[in-house]
Design an enzyme around this catalytic site. Structure first.
Site, PDB file in Angstrom:
ATOM      1  N   GLY A  78       6.542 -26.959  16.349  1.00 57.28           N
ATOM      2  CA  GLY A  78       5.795 -26.562  15.148  1.00 57.28           C
ATOM      3  C   GLY A  78       5.904 -27.607  14.057  1.00 57.28           C
ATOM      4  O   GLY A  78       6.088 -27.297  12.877  1.00 57.28           O
ATOM      5  N   TYR A  80       7.937  -8.614  12.792  1.00 58.12           N
ATOM      6  CA  TYR A  80       8.415  -9.950  12.419  1.00 58.12           C
ATOM      7  C   TYR A  80       9.952  -9.935  12.342  1.00 58.12           C
ATOM      8  O   TYR A  80      10.623 -10.831  12.875  1.00 58.12           O
ATOM      9  CB  TYR A  80       7.792 -10.385  11.084  1.00 58.12           C
ATOM     10  N   PHE A  86       3.189 -20.167   5.513  1.00 57.85           N
ATOM     11  CA  PHE A  86       3.675 -18.909   6.088  1.00 57.85           C
ATOM     12  C   PHE A  86       2.878 -17.687   5.600  1.00 57.85           C
ATOM     13  O   PHE A  86       2.368 -16.899   6.401  1.00 57.85           O
ATOM     14  CB  PHE A  86       5.165 -18.765   5.742  1.00 57.85           C
TER      15      PHE A  86
HETATM   16  C1  8X3 Z   1      10.424 -15.415   5.829  1.00 58.49           C
HETATM   17  C2  8X3 Z   1      11.185 -14.608   4.869  1.00 58.49           C
HETATM   18  O1  8X3 Z   1      11.311 -12.444   3.482  1.00 58.49           O
HETATM   19  O2  8X3 Z   1       9.092 -13.239   4.113  1.00 58.49           O
HETATM   20  O3  8X3 Z   1      11.040 -15.536   7.050  1.00 58.49           O
HETATM   21  O4  8X3 Z   1      10.504 -12.246   5.752  1.00 58.49           O
HETATM   22  S1  8X3 Z   1      10.478 -13.063   4.554  1.00 58.49           S
END
Ligand code: 8X3
Length: 250
Positions: free
Chosen positions: A10, A151, A188
């Site tokens: 990635g 997640y 993200f």
């Molecule tokens: C990312 C942090 O708090 O958005 O891995 O899950 S959070």
């Protein structure tokens, strides 16, 4: 001194790209994987030093992972560091409304691909009795929040895998580090919500971590002497006390 090799998954953006830059500055040769060929090439051109091997494939396809691993076996044999960086979140619906396709993408990328690549690399590290595996965990691998269960489950799996690796590799001189960041401003949130506006709102009125902050921590862990294993690091921005607990300026 022997030139060291690191593989970063990635690597085409965010923490992966920032880690590639910092490891190149430390004189590492790099194998960079990612889906976006143009981004990988752009990154490779910007790197200061070392040999760079680019591998452009889709981690969602086990056959492509296998092809990459067999096709690059000569490099995997001499790998000093594996940075399992590739990962993503998709969606934030409550579980009764969750999209199965989002769940599958998270499970396949964050867990299955990470396992397959690590499994391919491990026998070579074990044979040489040296190596370092750095996994991209998350604070979501320790705590769970509404709308984030799947997640969080994938990142809990990464943490459990990291712990198991350390146990199964004991005595083989291989280090395992699980990096656990809170809010980092990369692609993200844009990927998670499929919206730039929603992503911007996540970081509004606060200073999140940057990809460089995490890359520096990864490189610091790698640069410790061989007898020092940084097992886990939790890194929050100063404006975040816990998952979902963020201080924002008005
Ligand atoms: C990312 C942090 O708090 O958005 O891995 O899950 S959070």
């Amino acid at each position: 001194m022997k030139q060291k090799w690191a593989l970063i998954t990635g690597a085409s953006s965010g923490i992966g790209a920032a880690t590639a830059k910092k490891l190149a500055e430390h004189g590492f040769n790099l194998i960079l994987t990612g889906r976006r060929k143009d981004r990988l090439e752009e990154l490779a051109h910007s790197l200061k030093a070392g040999e760079v091997v680019l591998a452009n494939f889709d981690l969602l396809k086990p056959s492509e992972i296998e092809k990459f691993c067999t096709g690059h076996e000569a490099y995997l044999k001499k790998l000093d560091v594996l940075v399992n960086n590739a990962g993503l979140a998709k969606g934030s619906e409550l579980l009764d409304q969750g999209q199965l396709k989002d769940w599958d993408v998270m499970l396949d990328t964050n867990v299955r691909a990470l396992l397959h690549i690590t499994r391919a690399v491990l026998p070579f590290m074990v044979a040489r009795q040296e190596g370092h595996i750095v996994n991209m965990g998350s604070v979501a691998g320790r705590w769970v929040y509404p709308g984030g269960a799947i997640y969080c489950a994938t990142k809990h799996a990464v943490r459990a895998f990291s712990e198991g690796l350390r146990m199964d590799l004991l005595g083989k001189n291989i280090r395992v580090t699980n990096i656990e960041p809170g809010m980092v401003n990369t692609e993200f949130s844009k990927v998670r919500f499929d919206s730039q506006a929603k992503a911007d709102a996540v970081y509004e009125g606060m200073t999140p971590l940057s990809a460089e902050d995490i890359a520096e921590t990864i490189v610091w862990s790698i640069a410790r002497p061989a007898h020092v294993n940084i097992q886990e690091i939790i890194i929050y921005p100063t404006a975040q006390a816990h998952v979902g607990m963020v201080h924002r300026s008005k």
